[in-house]
Write a protein that holds these residues in place. Structure first.
Motif, PDB file in Angstrom:
ATOM      1  N   SER A   1      52.268  -3.283  28.795  1.00 37.54           N
ATOM      2  CA  SER A   1      52.436  -1.830  28.722  1.00 37.54           C
ATOM      3  C   SER A   1      53.122  -1.396  30.013  1.00 37.54           C
ATOM      4  N   VAL A   2      53.961  -0.372  29.922  1.00 34.27           N
ATOM      5  CA  VAL A   2      54.558   0.120  31.168  1.00 34.27           C
ATOM      6  C   VAL A   2      53.582   1.030  31.911  1.00 34.27           C
ATOM      7  N   GLY A   3      52.875   1.884  31.148  1.00 29.94           N
ATOM      8  CA  GLY A   3      51.877   2.752  31.776  1.00 29.94           C
ATOM      9  C   GLY A   3      50.702   1.891  32.207  1.00 29.94           C
TER      10      GLY A   3
ATOM     11  N   LEU B   1      61.146  -1.479  27.430  1.00 28.20           N
ATOM     12  CA  LEU B   1      60.808  -0.538  26.356  1.00 28.20           C
ATOM     13  C   LEU B   1      61.455   0.831  26.528  1.00 28.20           C
TER      14      LEU B   1
ATOM     15  N   ARG C   1      51.002  10.223  27.540  1.00 27.11           N
ATOM     16  CA  ARG C   1      49.627   9.736  27.434  1.00 27.11           C
ATOM     17  C   ARG C   1      48.742  10.864  26.942  1.00 27.11           C
TER      18      ARG C   1
ATOM     19  N   HIS D   1      50.530   6.184  18.520  1.00 34.31           N
ATOM     20  CA  HIS D   1      50.944   5.539  19.778  1.00 34.31           C
ATOM     21  C   HIS D   1      51.911   4.373  19.505  1.00 34.31           C
TER      22      HIS D   1
HETATM   23  C1  DGY Z   1      53.214   1.829  27.407  1.00 32.38           C
HETATM   24  O1  DGY Z   1      53.881   0.810  27.535  1.00 32.38           O
HETATM   25  O2  DGY Z   1      52.817   2.487  28.369  1.00 32.38           O
HETATM   26  C2  DGY Z   1      52.875   2.252  26.028  1.00 32.38           C
HETATM   27  O3  DGY Z   1      52.367   3.537  25.983  1.00 32.38           O
HETATM   28  C3  DGY Z   1      51.882   1.290  25.423  1.00 32.38           C
HETATM   29  O4  DGY Z   1      50.678   1.375  26.116  1.00 32.38           O
END
Ligand code: DGY
Length: 327
Positions: free
Chosen positions: A81-83, A106, A245, A292
């Motif tokens: 995940s990036v976040g 992404l 988020r 999501h």
């Molecule tokens: C992210 O990559 O942050 C997406 O929201 C998946 O968690």
């Protein structure tokens, strides 16, 4: 590979991943995997992290001092995940563990989805589909069809102008939209020019944008960036899109604004307390809901897993992981 399992370093794969990726990992590691994809409880996570040298996790796994309490051998926790608001970074650093995420791979997929959600919301696409499925379409009509809001010629306000926000801005150019943005810090002149975006205060953005897209990371500071007060600044014709988020928007205040039509519509990919969705939102037709999935394409989800594995292998091989957070 002649190593027996007993000689291989142990890692945890906390959630289901692509079978080929798992098979490849099993060549080099003894893998505790969770292909059943059930979210581990904090207690289970703590137990699973004990005795492994590396872990692949997702945003659903909270990595903090409690999760790390028995993780004496852990060297890296790699988020797919990036976040990474699921990481307590100071606690991870204190535990001597490297933390990584999956940026860049992404960006375009997520920006595409931001646009998809914006278009679906402004042009009432899901609402229209429900209308057809309910047998309510009996004629073409000038006025009695779902009338939406235009994108072309409108002003797009982006809050959070990182990689994904800039990706959304660049797409907006092709739609003939004017782009304004708000961010913790102003972009360089060159970056502003590349997305033809002008910096404004949050208040001015909310007051003047026809469509507002949220792409900022979640933190204690960004909690409820959009609440009752901010929604009240928006135009009654405006749409609000959240691909950032849950928790950035006060979902209850949003449901009230949508119900009372003080804003036109919202498109949400993320929710406070997801996968639960506030029942007040579920009652409304002027909100488009997605589970999501902004990064969810075959290619991108594979790239996210691959990057997380590259991070893990680098850390365990004594190299600097490509996307180290706590350098
Ligand atoms: C992210 O990559 O942050 C997406 O929201 C998946 O968690």
């Amino acid at each position: 590979n002649t190593q027996t399992n007993a000689q291989k370093p142990k890692i945890l794969v906390a959630r289901a991943i692509f079978p080929e990726a798992l098979a490849k990992l099993e060549e080099s590691f003894e893998v505790r995997s969770n292909q059943a994809d059930q979210i581990l409880t904090p207690e289970e996570l703590k137990k699973e992290l004990a005795g492994v040298v590396g872990a692949l996790v997702t945003g659903s796994e909270r990595i903090d001092a409690q999760a790390l309490a028995q993780a004496k051998d852990l060297k890296i926790v790699a988020n797919i995940s990036v976040g990474y608001n699921n990481f307590d970074v100071p606690a991870i650093t204190t535990a001597g563990v490297m933390a990584t995420n999956t940026p860049d791979v992404l960006t375009d997929t997520t920006a595409d989805f931001g646009f998809a959600l914006l278009m679906a919301t402004a042009r009432r696409i899901t609402e229209s589909e429900h209308w057809i499925r309910a047998g309510k379409w009996d004629k073409w009509s000038i006025v009695n069809n779902p009338l939406g809001m235009d994108l072309h010629g409108s002003t797009l306000g982006i809050i959070g102008m990182g990689r994904i926000g800039q990706g959304v801005a660049k797409r907006a150019l092709g739609f003939g939209m004017k782009v304004i943005y708000h961010n913790r810090s102003r972009l360089s002149e060159a970056d502003e020019k590349a997305c033809a975006a002008s910096y404004v205060s949050k208040e001015e953005l909310l007051r003047t944008a026809d469509h507002v897209v949220l792409v900022l990371p979640y933190s204690a500071q960004s909690h409820h960036t959009i609440g009752e007060k901010e929604l009240a600044l928006m135009k009654p014709t405006a749409t609000l899109i959240n691909i950032a988020r849950g928790g950035i928007v006060d979902d209850l205040a949003l449901a009230k604004a949508l119900r009372e039509k003080t804003i036109f519509a919202a498109g949400l990919d993320v929710f406070e307390g997801e996968p639960s969705v506030n029942p007040e939102l579920l009652k409304l037709s002027n909100v488009v809901l997605a589970p999501h999935i902004a990064s969810a394409t075959e290619k991108t989800r594979r790239a996210m897993v691959d990057l997380a594995i590259d991070n893990l292998r680098a850390a365990l091989g004594g190299k600097k992981p490509p996307s180290l957070i706590n350098a």
